[in-house]
Design a protein around this motif. Sequence first.
Motif, PDB file in Angstrom:
ATOM      1  N   LEU A 284       9.227   3.585  -2.770  1.00 13.83           N
ATOM      2  CA  LEU A 284       8.416   5.017  -2.785  1.00 13.83           C
ATOM      3  C   LEU A 284       7.972   5.123  -4.395  1.00 13.83           C
ATOM      4  CD1 LEU A 284      10.167   7.403  -0.572  1.00 13.83           C
ATOM      5  CD2 LEU A 284       8.201   6.197  -0.213  1.00 13.83           C
ATOM      6  N   HIS A 285       8.870   4.947  -5.322  1.00 13.12           N
ATOM      7  CA  HIS A 285       8.329   4.724  -6.766  1.00 13.12           C
ATOM      8  C   HIS A 285       7.211   4.157  -6.871  1.00 13.12           C
ATOM      9  CE1 HIS A 285       8.625   4.450 -10.981  1.00 13.12           C
ATOM     10  NE2 HIS A 285       9.103   5.947 -11.085  1.00 13.12           N
ATOM     11  N   ALA A 286       7.063   2.676  -6.342  1.00 14.26           N
ATOM     12  CA  ALA A 286       6.166   1.842  -6.401  1.00 14.26           C
ATOM     13  C   ALA A 286       4.819   2.534  -6.025  1.00 14.26           C
ATOM     14  CB  ALA A 286       6.423   0.346  -6.008  1.00 14.26           C
ATOM     15  N   LEU A 287       5.067   3.096  -4.899  1.00 16.29           N
ATOM     16  CA  LEU A 287       3.676   3.789  -4.150  1.00 16.29           C
ATOM     17  C   LEU A 287       3.277   4.956  -4.621  1.00 16.29           C
ATOM     18  CD1 LEU A 287       2.379   3.465  -1.561  1.00 16.29           C
ATOM     19  CD2 LEU A 287       3.948   4.944  -0.272  1.00 16.29           C
ATOM     20  N   TYR A 288       4.097   5.889  -5.462  1.00 15.18           N
ATOM     21  CA  TYR A 288       3.452   7.204  -5.904  1.00 15.18           C
ATOM     22  C   TYR A 288       3.572   6.942  -7.322  1.00 15.18           C
ATOM     23  CZ  TYR A 288       3.613   9.246  -1.355  1.00 15.18           C
ATOM     24  OH  TYR A 288       3.519   9.592  -0.105  1.00 15.18           O
ATOM     25  N   ALA A 289       4.201   6.603  -8.064  1.00 10.45           N
ATOM     26  CA  ALA A 289       4.555   6.663  -9.598  1.00 10.45           C
ATOM     27  C   ALA A 289       3.236   6.362 -10.223  1.00 10.45           C
ATOM     28  CB  ALA A 289       5.661   6.033  -9.989  1.00 10.45           C
ATOM     29  N   GLY A 290       2.766   7.293 -11.003  1.00 17.49           N
ATOM     30  CA  GLY A 290       1.612   7.119 -11.881  1.00 17.49           C
ATOM     31  C   GLY A 290       0.221   7.370 -11.320  1.00 17.49           C
ATOM     32  N   LEU A 291       0.432   8.049 -10.127  1.00 12.76           N
ATOM     33  CA  LEU A 291      -0.750   8.804  -9.604  1.00 12.76           C
ATOM     34  C   LEU A 291      -1.017  10.015  -9.930  1.00 12.76           C
ATOM     35  CD1 LEU A 291      -0.210   7.174  -5.894  1.00 12.76           C
ATOM     36  CD2 LEU A 291      -1.822   6.159  -7.690  1.00 12.76           C
ATOM     37  N   SER A 292      -2.001  10.717  -9.780  1.00  3.54           N
ATOM     38  CA  SER A 292      -2.404  11.984 -10.242  1.00  3.54           C
ATOM     39  C   SER A 292      -1.847  12.666  -8.863  1.00  3.54           C
ATOM     40  CB  SER A 292      -3.856  12.325 -10.303  1.00  3.54           C
ATOM     41  OG  SER A 292      -4.736  12.292  -9.276  1.00  3.54           O
ATOM     42  N   ALA A 293      -1.427  14.036  -9.095  1.00  3.26           N
ATOM     43  CA  ALA A 293      -1.139  14.765  -7.858  1.00  3.26           C
ATOM     44  C   ALA A 293      -2.106  14.632  -6.601  1.00  3.26           C
ATOM     45  CB  ALA A 293      -0.863  16.280  -8.260  1.00  3.26           C
ATOM     46  N   GLU A 294      -3.605  14.643  -7.162  1.00  2.00           N
ATOM     47  CA  GLU A 294      -4.654  14.619  -6.174  1.00  2.00           C
ATOM     48  C   GLU A 294      -4.458  13.134  -5.354  1.00  2.00           C
ATOM     49  OE1 GLU A 294      -9.120  16.235  -6.346  1.00  2.00           O
ATOM     50  OE2 GLU A 294      -8.803  14.583  -7.736  1.00  2.00           O
ATOM     51  N   GLU A 295      -4.268  12.197  -6.153  1.00  2.00           N
ATOM     52  CA  GLU A 295      -4.299  10.659  -5.544  1.00  2.00           C
ATOM     53  C   GLU A 295      -3.156  10.581  -4.663  1.00  2.00           C
ATOM     54  OE1 GLU A 295      -6.268   8.126  -9.005  1.00  2.00           O
ATOM     55  OE2 GLU A 295      -4.345   8.735  -9.355  1.00  2.00           O
ATOM     56  N   ALA A 296      -2.137  11.362  -4.872  1.00  2.00           N
ATOM     57  CA  ALA A 296      -0.594  11.198  -4.217  1.00  2.00           C
ATOM     58  C   ALA A 296      -0.901  11.789  -2.838  1.00  2.00           C
ATOM     59  CB  ALA A 296       0.455  11.867  -5.235  1.00  2.00           C
ATOM     60  N   LEU A 297      -1.796  12.853  -2.968  1.00  5.11           N
ATOM     61  CA  LEU A 297      -1.803  13.332  -1.586  1.00  5.11           C
ATOM     62  C   LEU A 297      -2.893  12.712  -0.775  1.00  5.11           C
ATOM     63  CD1 LEU A 297      -2.602  17.273  -2.916  1.00  5.11           C
ATOM     64  CD2 LEU A 297      -0.272  16.307  -1.464  1.00  5.11           C
ATOM     65  N   ARG A 298      -3.730  11.812  -1.237  1.00  7.40           N
ATOM     66  CA  ARG A 298      -4.316  11.108  -0.622  1.00  7.40           C
ATOM     67  C   ARG A 298      -3.629   9.766   0.205  1.00  7.40           C
ATOM     68  NH1 ARG A 298      -8.639  12.000  -4.493  1.00  7.40           N
ATOM     69  NH2 ARG A 298      -8.310   9.525  -5.070  1.00  7.40           N
ATOM     70  N   VAL A 299      -2.395   9.396  -0.216  1.00  4.23           N
ATOM     71  CA  VAL A 299      -1.893   8.313   0.057  1.00  4.23           C
ATOM     72  C   VAL A 299      -1.442   8.430   1.342  1.00  4.23           C
ATOM     73  CG1 VAL A 299       0.435   6.870  -0.256  1.00  4.23           C
ATOM     74  CG2 VAL A 299      -0.809   7.555  -2.208  1.00  4.23           C
ATOM     75  N   ASP A 300      -1.554   7.590   2.300  1.00  2.00           N
ATOM     76  CA  ASP A 300      -1.086   7.419   3.480  1.00  2.00           C
ATOM     77  C   ASP A 300       0.272   6.957   3.798  1.00  2.00           C
ATOM     78  OD1 ASP A 300      -0.661   7.386   6.421  1.00  2.00           O
ATOM     79  OD2 ASP A 300      -2.617   6.776   6.878  1.00  2.00           O
ATOM     80  N   ALA A 301       1.167   7.491   3.301  1.00  2.00           N
ATOM     81  CA  ALA A 301       2.518   6.785   3.071  1.00  2.00           C
ATOM     82  C   ALA A 301       3.031   6.228   4.472  1.00  2.00           C
ATOM     83  CB  ALA A 301       3.781   7.839   2.667  1.00  2.00           C
ATOM     84  N   PRO A 302       2.838   6.689   5.533  1.00  3.36           N
ATOM     85  CA  PRO A 302       3.335   6.031   6.919  1.00  3.36           C
ATOM     86  C   PRO A 302       2.590   4.783   7.171  1.00  3.36           C
ATOM     87  CG  PRO A 302       3.148   8.298   7.443  1.00  3.36           C
ATOM     88  CD  PRO A 302       2.636   8.145   5.867  1.00  3.36           C
ATOM     89  N   ALA A 303       1.326   4.736   6.747  1.00  5.08           N
ATOM     90  CA  ALA A 303       0.497   3.456   7.022  1.00  5.08           C
ATOM     91  C   ALA A 303       0.810   2.458   5.925  1.00  5.08           C
ATOM     92  CB  ALA A 303      -0.938   3.700   6.632  1.00  5.08           C
ATOM     93  N   GLU A 304       1.043   2.758   4.771  1.00  6.80           N
ATOM     94  CA  GLU A 304       1.533   1.946   3.557  1.00  6.80           C
ATOM     95  C   GLU A 304       2.748   1.155   3.922  1.00  6.80           C
ATOM     96  OE1 GLU A 304      -0.749   0.702   1.450  1.00  6.80           O
ATOM     97  OE2 GLU A 304      -2.175   2.201   1.654  1.00  6.80           O
ATOM     98  N   LEU A 305       3.758   2.147   4.332  1.00  8.68           N
ATOM     99  CA  LEU A 305       4.952   1.498   4.588  1.00  8.68           C
ATOM    100  C   LEU A 305       4.999   0.838   6.009  1.00  8.68           C
ATOM    101  CD1 LEU A 305       6.954   4.823   3.849  1.00  8.68           C
ATOM    102  CD2 LEU A 305       6.919   2.709   2.668  1.00  8.68           C
ATOM    103  N   ALA A 306       4.142   1.062   6.730  1.00  4.12           N
ATOM    104  CA  ALA A 306       4.081   0.237   7.955  1.00  4.12           C
ATOM    105  C   ALA A 306       3.553  -1.098   7.626  1.00  4.12           C
ATOM    106  CB  ALA A 306       3.063   1.086   9.279  1.00  4.12           C
TER     107      ALA A 306
END
Length: 142
Positions: A87-109
């Motif tokens: 999750l750190h690799a998925l989110y760290a360094g992103l802006s708050a706005e970018e983080a909200l656009r991450v489709d975590a279930p799809a990326e983790l899938a």
Amino acid sequence: MATAAFEDIAETFDFLDDWEDRYRHVIELGKAMPPLDDALKVPATKVNGCASQVWIVPRIEGEGPSATLDFEGESDAMIVRGLIAILHALYAGLSAEEALRVDAPAELARLGLNDHLSAQRSNGLRAMVDRLRGLANITASE
């Protein structure tokens, strides 16, 4: 949208055919994370909904939608420490706005985690994602 660090993990998962090797890799990712200071392991940083003990401590630079997100995390379970590292690799360094656009279930899938984690671990992973998305949402609203 995935960070370069997450893409590296996804490529490694593609390379590893055996799930035991993938689990070992997840555990190695967790071992590579710095330990969380015991003073930060408090109820406010604890993630509810996880079978293991999990703490996530946000580190935010700036304000509003363009604020940069980062966090520290730890768990008493090695596999969960590895999930925190993912999750750190998925989110760290992103802006708050970018983080909200991450489709975590799809990326983790993409990693196939949904099919290989116990129901309790999957629920815990969702709780961690919810905590990070909530953090991004609050930060973006400031």
